[in-house]
Structure formats: structure tokens, C-alpha cells
Design a protein around this motif. Sequence first.
Motif, PDB file in Angstrom:
ATOM      1  N   ALA A   1       0.827  -1.211   0.000  1.00  0.00           N
ATOM      2  CA  ALA A   1       0.000   0.000   0.000  1.00  0.00           C
ATOM      3  C   ALA A   1       0.860   1.258   0.000  1.00  0.00           C
ATOM      4  O   ALA A   1       0.418   2.324  -0.429  1.00  0.00           O
ATOM      5  CB  ALA A   1      -0.924  -0.014   1.212  1.00  0.00           C
TER       6      ALA A   1
ATOM      7  N   GLU B   1      -5.662   5.612  -4.991  1.00  0.00           N
ATOM      8  CA  GLU B   1      -6.197   5.538  -3.634  1.00  0.00           C
ATOM      9  C   GLU B   1      -6.971   4.224  -3.429  1.00  0.00           C
ATOM     10  O   GLU B   1      -6.888   3.590  -2.378  1.00  0.00           O
ATOM     11  CB  GLU B   1      -7.120   6.732  -3.391  1.00  0.00           C
TER      12      GLU B   1
ATOM     13  N   ARG C   1      -4.601   1.368  -2.794  1.00  0.00           N
ATOM     14  CA  ARG C   1      -4.075   1.399  -1.424  1.00  0.00           C
ATOM     15  C   ARG C   1      -5.111   0.862  -0.449  1.00  0.00           C
ATOM     16  O   ARG C   1      -4.808   0.086   0.451  1.00  0.00           O
ATOM     17  CB  ARG C   1      -3.701   2.834  -1.030  1.00  0.00           C
TER      18      ARG C   1
ATOM     19  N   ASN D   1      -5.413  -2.948  -0.668  1.00  0.00           N
ATOM     20  CA  ASN D   1      -4.330  -3.663  -0.008  1.00  0.00           C
ATOM     21  C   ASN D   1      -4.466  -3.655   1.501  1.00  0.00           C
ATOM     22  O   ASN D   1      -4.001  -4.557   2.181  1.00  0.00           O
ATOM     23  CB  ASN D   1      -2.985  -3.047  -0.409  1.00  0.00           C
TER      24      ASN D   1
ATOM     25  N   VAL E   1      -0.337   5.893   4.899  1.00  0.00           N
ATOM     26  CA  VAL E   1      -1.368   4.949   4.474  1.00  0.00           C
ATOM     27  C   VAL E   1      -2.284   4.528   5.621  1.00  0.00           C
ATOM     28  O   VAL E   1      -3.230   3.782   5.409  1.00  0.00           O
ATOM     29  CB  VAL E   1      -0.751   3.681   3.831  1.00  0.00           C
TER      30      VAL E   1
ATOM     31  N   TYR F   1      -6.056   4.429   5.230  1.00  0.00           N
ATOM     32  CA  TYR F   1      -6.714   3.482   4.329  1.00  0.00           C
ATOM     33  C   TYR F   1      -7.030   2.140   4.986  1.00  0.00           C
ATOM     34  O   TYR F   1      -7.686   1.297   4.388  1.00  0.00           O
ATOM     35  CB  TYR F   1      -5.838   3.229   3.097  1.00  0.00           C
TER      36      TYR F   1
END
Lengths: 543, 543
Positions: free
Chosen positions: B207, B214, B217, B220, B254, B257
Motif C-alpha cells: 500500500a 487511492e 491502497r 491492499n 497509508v 486506508y
Amino acid sequence: MASGAWSLVRGAAEAVRRTPRWRKRLAFFVVGAGTLTYACQDSQVLQTCDGTGNKKKVVILGTGWAGASFLRNIDTSLYDVHVVSPRNYFTFTPLLPSVTCGTVEARSIVEPIRNIVRKKSGAFRFWEAECFKIDPKNKKVHCRSDVGTNINGSGEFVVDYDYLIVSVGARPNTFNTPGVTENCHFLKEVEDAQKIRKSVMKCFERAALPNLSEEERKKNLQFVIIGGGPTGVEFAAELHDFVNEDLAKLYPDVKKYVNISVIEAGGHILTMFDKRITQFAEEKFKRDGIDLKTNFKVVKVSDKDITMTNPATGEVTVPYGMAVWSTGIGTRPIIMDFMKQVGQEDVAAIFRVADKDNSGTLTVKKIKDVLGDIYERYPQVELYLKSNQMKGFHDLLKDSDGNSKELKELDIEQFKKALAQVDSQVKMLPATAQVAAQEGSYLADCFNRMKTCEEYPEGPIRIRGQGRHRFKPFRYRHLGQFAPLGGEQTAYQLPGDWVHVGHSTQWLWYSVYASKQFSWRTRMLVVSDWGRRFIFGRDSSSL
Amino acid sequence: MASGAWSLVRGAAEAVRRTPRWRKRLAFFVVGAGTLTYACQDSQVLQTCDGTGNKKKVVILGTGWAGASFLRNIDTSLYDVHVVSPRNYFTFTPLLPSVTCGTVEARSIVEPIRNIVRKKSGAFRFWEAECFKIDPKNKKVHCRSDVGTNINGSGEFVVDYDYLIVSVGARPNTFNTPGVTENCHFLKEVEDAQKIRKSVMKCFERAALPNLSEEERKKNLQFVIIGGGPTGVEFAAELHDFVNEDLAKLYPDVKKYVNISVIEAGGHILTMFDKRITQFAEEKFKRDGIDLKTNFKVVKVSDKDITMTNPATGEVTVPYGMAVWSTGIGTRPIIMDFMKQVGQEDVAAIFRVADKDNSGTLTVKKIKDVLGDIYERYPQVELYLKSNQMKGFHDLLKDSDGNSKELKELDIEQFKKALAQVDSQVKMLPATAQVAAQEGSYLADCFNRMKTCEEYPEGPIRIRGQGRHRFKPFRYRHLGQFAPLGGEQTAYQLPGDWVHVGHSTQWLWYSVYASKQFSWRTRMLVVSDWGRRFIFGRDSSSL
């Protein structure tokens, strides 16, 4: 081996870039297990960097000793630091042989790269990917991530850089021996050590199965180490301790079938150490029952046996249960490609510079004019001359021709020959953790002091161009080398022929290795692993 | 699920062997994650064993909770103990969810089997192999070793036994959902936990790669746990802690996310716990941002997404980065084969014994004569009757026919139906470590006291034959159950509806789990792992 060649390439690349028609730029790179080379320097770029506050982007390839050492020392408030490596952690490689037998745990010797820079200011990025192509012309590196099932596309991406640090490390050198890659273990990465550990246990479990012939049990417990260097010897010693201190109690029935042998192509093991250490190690191994096969060269490894040759006996084939290949390291293909790209005309460029009147030949006088700088830039030349009791470069010329008559002039081919001879015979900096770590921190120091040294250069005068180099060249400070020999005994060789072998040295080894850990976390883990081993022994789970 | 059926099989096998024309023999076996069953007993064999000093050979299949617990408690001076298992170590499974995120290390929760018996007298053998066929007729087990490249032949061998302990454990139950085996992680073995740990780090590294959308990411970092039982919930909680306490600092870009979701086919998670715990857990997960998808049934898993159905929304497909399947466990094929071999005529045999006048039907009176023994031998019958507010076995008969009119007599088909209903509906002993460990030590105790109990039987009267059974049947003592919910909070349910949730319970959890370790070695390792985590956090190396 490769270090000297790269030193030449280093100068060559610099020379090439110095010609007026080339765009100037700066690229630093660290190659091999730690050979540090910097290619060319560009004051324009630096001014932009220093003057405007637009931080330059430093891309580091690899997270080994050189890369991690650079990363730890670089001032991230001056540069944007990006790291590309297939592994998101640094490995304390000198303890890898200990991991193979569970003396320390794999996770105790690794430190996540993000931990190293977490408390630093400035931008930092890490990408878990492998660089497969360097494009110095466009200042880009092409990378490929270790793609799993759950990422779209090929996982390839491109990173551009202002400065590139190449510290991708070496790879095990199989000398193209057939079957080695398929059947042998290496001891280069943490995963290798983990695999060896599992494999040792599997060998014991296989040998303990019912209904096996004695021969089959023997075969499964035949541990072969190819290469009598420090890694191979330390692994053999660790394995011997593991078998005798721990496994013998747990596998009493098959203990008698265990055989550990070290195969060395040369006449002795640990040849890079003092003769006293070599002798001590060989005698200790003999007492321990470790089978030393010197003057044997392995020519083939199949899934069942190893074929080797010896001048006396000819070709011999022995069955084995597990084989570890530790004959040294070689250059990665990516580095060879890269060297080709940047280092085509190395010697020619030096020649051109020394040959000020463009006569096509160098006289002794011409060489003498730049000799001081050559010595400082390529210390191996001076070292070589000294070790061969020559008085100057002209002695080398004489020698290079194998001719007792001294040459007055030499053309470019003769000059190449002379330098190639230095590089082929001089003792290079060993590809050790110690060298790489010093190179990494030296380079980080150069980066950190770049502005100051731009104004007040401290290096030797430039062979081409005016003024001095900004930085003093890298000088390796050898702090000695350990060779653990098992049974709580270690050999230690200090610079200046100081040699010490024994139990007290083992304790020195413990304290040095504990102190050299990258973080307090790993230091605590390693020390507690040692403690656990003293109290409970090593773990024999086949995990 | 299987426990009750096996209880019948247990009696059945015994009955079959009790007929005079059969050679008498004794075979004990522990099945599943810990259902203990013993098949038939032979006093002749025992006399040989006890009288002459010729020790009998006990073969144990498996080194899980039941097998290891038996092994630790068996008196090896009385028996020759041989163990066959694909793993040469015992795993402290309740800490597996902690291993997935590095709260404890994998090696801290395993104990080599050879260590467990090392200090005991008597013969002991361990073979690292998997049993693929049990041949109770000839008293042999067929095994296959995990063959590497370096063993000749197929690696198959046969072990004969006098007593066989089957404690091979269960396997994850995929309910034949397509794609689960290929794409999901399980959480049953140490290797599973190690793979999950590596996979979590890979997801974060993927990611964090450059040039990703986006959406990619997010994909993942979509962690999906299928199954809201204790294992799934504990893993979700561990992962949430790992992400928030450690990874958020290392992957700040990240972090946003990350999504953890738990998919549960039922209406609630942790349904085996008290409602207060379920409610607390659901509320805590909501606060933590863990996405609870109840009433969703997963129907397919591809390499990129998971398809599930819900009565309200119909079929939904979501992408994922990593999926862990923890919907419960099922019987291994080898056990199903074995049950077929030994348990063909189970109900028929019981019927034959109760039907003393061979009339072909059982009257209520006939059943009442043996009811006390049936209850003691098959406690699930009594429990079932009690929980359904029935007064006796005749109530069951009435019920089994779905007929309000009480049956006076019943034939074998009706009898089978009645017992099958008990087994299908009664609450079985859970397949937990606690149950398996108690069963293992109970069985070892029986073996150790065999001589005494032969002379002074302490069990219930025999349904067939004369006198009493030698041993009291196994009774499970429930000591309560923990459900760690993350954030240093744990739920604990004691027998008798005592419920406690909070930080203090977490400390109780620490002390109980430390005290339950199999050895001082693992105890020290686990406690020091906890300490390390408190001081330095969890390791994020993708190793």
C-alpha cells in the motif's frame, strides 16, 4: 576482488564527466557489500540545493550495512531520503551463523528501516521493491515490487533522484558450479539462516525415522560446508556446538551418525587470518571431529551427492544431507550493467589527463607529476608498490612487462596493463560489515558537510580541473576481526599482528557484538537470546 | 458436532469387541481437538504387561493439546511411548493470535516434544511423519514422512502398537466454499500465524508503494476476517492494536486506508459467550472502527475479492488485501475413515445388549434397566433430556417420532433415530485446548493406574458383561474462558454466569496464560516477549 576495479571505474567515470560537453552532475554510490565509490560531482546542483532550500532527493538502493549506516548518519533535514530495498529491515549479518542454529533468533538481529529514521525530521520514504535498472543519464531507477496476488499490474515503478546511493550488496558466488543454486543453502540473508535451521532439524528428524538403513541415516546427517572462510568456519563451529550441546541429548540414537565436513579449495581454512589462528582452528576442528577437506574443489552438486576433485585422489563423490555454500560473494548483475554504463573509458581518461602534451605516451616524469594524487585517490597503487618493495610507479612499469630493463615511456596499453596488475594483485578492502558500515557513515558525513566543504575543500588536489577535491578520500580503519570457533572460543586478530584465541576472546566477542547492535531493542533481544541459550539451550523445534 | 457421534462410536466399538469370538484388546484414542474416546479393553494384554515387565507400546498420533498432555502425564516407566506427528513440537495455541502480530514470537509458544519427555525414564521415540491410515485390525498405523530431497524412497513406514492414542486434531472447516483454501489464511498452526504476520506487513508495504491509486491502497489494506468466533475476534483485536499502536507511526501516509472487517454468518459475534460479553465486544469494535458485518455468509473467495450474501442486500462483492478464515474446525479425513472402520455397528450393538430377550424391540422397561449406565457413559443423553425438560428416555422416544402418543416399544430404527437426535442437538464439549488438555491427562492417569483399577474398578457397571468399568468416565471441568478484545481489555466468563470485562481481566489473562505454559523456558520467553512489546512495541520487519 571487485573493489580495486571499481576504484578505477570511479576515477574513470569522474574523468568522463569532467569533459566540458557533459552535463555536470553528482552521483554517489556504494557498491558491493560495501565498496564506496563516488562518480562525479557537480557544484551547480549543490548550489541549488544549498541556496534555495529546495531539498535534494537522495535515493538509497539497499538496506544492508552501507545503506543502513548511511541512513543512520545522514542529516534528513538537509535531504529528502528515499530508500528502495526488497527487505524493509536491516540485518546484523555477523550474527547470521548464530541464527542457523538458534543461538540467537532471526528477529533479534533485524531492525526495521522505518525504525531507524522514525525519530528524524524531514521527508523519508521506504519502498519494498527491487531495483532492476539504473538509468544514470535520466537520473532514474526502475524498481519492481515483490508482487503478491493482491496488487494490480506488474508492480513496476520508476523513482527519480538527485543523488543515488547504490548499496545493494553482493550475492553468493557459485562460480557457475552446476547444481549449487538448486541444492545448496547460502548464508547471506536472514531467510537463508532460517532455512538452514529448519533444514538441520529436518535432517535429524529424517535420520531418526524407523526402517532406515545405517547408510541412509549417515547420509541424512552428513552436513557439508563448502568454503573455509570465516562464514563457513563459524557455521561449522555453531553446528558442531548445536549437535553436541543440544541435539545429542534429544537424538541419542542417531548422534553417532553425524558428520560435519568443511570443503576448502585452498590448502588451509581461514586464510585471511594470521597463520596462528588458522592453525588453532584446524587443530580445534580436528579435535572436535569436524572433517576438514582441504585442496578439494567442488565441481558439481546433485540433489543427493557432491562431486569434488583433488590433485591426489581425482574426482570423489560423497552423499550429503545438507550442504551450505559459502565460498564468497560476487557482483550482482545490476551492478555489472551499471558499471558498463558509467565506466567504459576509465583507464583511457586517466591516461589522457596525465598525457598533458597529447604525445600518446607517458614518460616517467609525466606520471610522477600526478603520482601523489594517484596515490591518494587509489591507495592500492601505493600499497602494492610498498608490499612489492618498489620505489615508485616506474618500478611497476618495469615489473608489468616482466622485463628487467626499465621502460622510459609507455603507451596506453602498457599503462592499462600496469594498473590492471595492481588491481588484480593488491589486497582489496574485504567485503565485510565493518568496511561497509564505515563507508556508509563516511558518505553520510560527506553529504552532511557538503556546504562547508564546498567552500573549504579538504581533499587532495584534483587530477583534472582546478583546486582540490572537497572531501578527503575514504580511509578504512580496520578494528580487527573475529573468528568464532565454537565451544565458547573465538579467535581475534587485531591490526598489527596481534592475535588472541580462547574463552576470554569469546567474551570480548559477546561485548563487541552487543555494543555494535543497531538499536537498544535488538541489543536487548540478542543479549536475552544468549542468556536463554545458556539457561535452556537452543530450541530444536523444526519451525 | 463430532463429539457426540464419537461417543456413540466409542460404546459401539466396545460392544463389538466384547462379543466372545473377538480377540480381546485395549485401544484408547483421543480424537479431534480433544474428544476422548476409548474403544475396547483387554485384561489379558494388561496382565502380560503388568506381570512380566514386557512393556506395552503406546503409540500417540499428534502433538497437540491432547497428545502433549497425555505425554506429559504418562508414566514412561510403565510403557514404551512412541509419538508420530508431522510437527516435532507442541504449540500453545491460545497465543496464536498474538503471534500473528508479533506480540509474542512464534518460537516462544512452541515446545519440542523431545524436551517434554527427555527427563523421563523408559523408551521414547518420536517420528516426524503424518499418519495417513489406521489399521485397527492388525494394530498398525501407516505413516508418511515429510520427504525432502535427501531421503530415498517414498518415506512411508508402518508402526505397530499395543495401544493407540489418536490425537491428530482437527482441520479448518471451509464448508467447501470455493477459493478459501487457495486465497485465505487459516489460524490453526504456528506456520499459519507466521504467514499472517508476513502477509500483514506485505499489505502495508504494497500500500505504501508509489504510483498507486487511492483505491488500490485501500484494497491492499482491507483486512477481512471471516468468522466471529473467539479466534477471529481475537485476531481482529490484535490486528487493530498492531495497526494503531505500532504501524500507524511507521506508515503515517497509508494509515487512513486501513480497514478491518469481521464477517459473521450469525447475528452476533462471540455467540458462545454470555450476551453481556457479546454486547461489550460489539460496542468496543464499533468504537475501534472495526467493521462488523453480521448476517453475511461468504460464498466465494477469489484472489482479488470476497463474495458474500445477506438476506437484505443480496450478493455483495468486496475487494480485500488479506483474508483470514476462522469459521471453526472439521474432522480430518483420516478420522472419518477410521470412524467408518471401527464404528459401523454402534447403535445396533447397544440395542442388542439392552434387548435381553432378543425380541427385536425395546420396551421402556428394558431401556430403564440400563438407563443409569447409559447416562453415565453418554452424559449427553441426560443433558439433552434435562435441557428439553423431559423426564426420562421414554420422553425422548415420544419426541423422536414427533408423535404426542407415547411409544410403548421401539425397534432398532426408532432407537437409532432417538440417539441420533440427541447427538445432533446436544451441546458437545467445545473443541478447545482446555478440553483436550484435560482429556489427555485423564487418559494418561487411566494408563498409569491401570493395574490398580483392574483390581479395584471404580467406574460404572458394565452395560454388557459383568462387574464395573475400571475407570470413571471423563468429566470436563470448565474453568472459564477468555476473549481478549484488544486495547488491554479482555472478557472472561466463568462457569455459573460470572462475567468480567476490562483491564484487570487482561492482567488475569496474562497471569493465567503465563502459568499454563508447558515449560519454564516458554514461560520465560512469553513473559519477556510481553515485556519487550511494552517497551519497544511490535516488530514490523517483513520477515
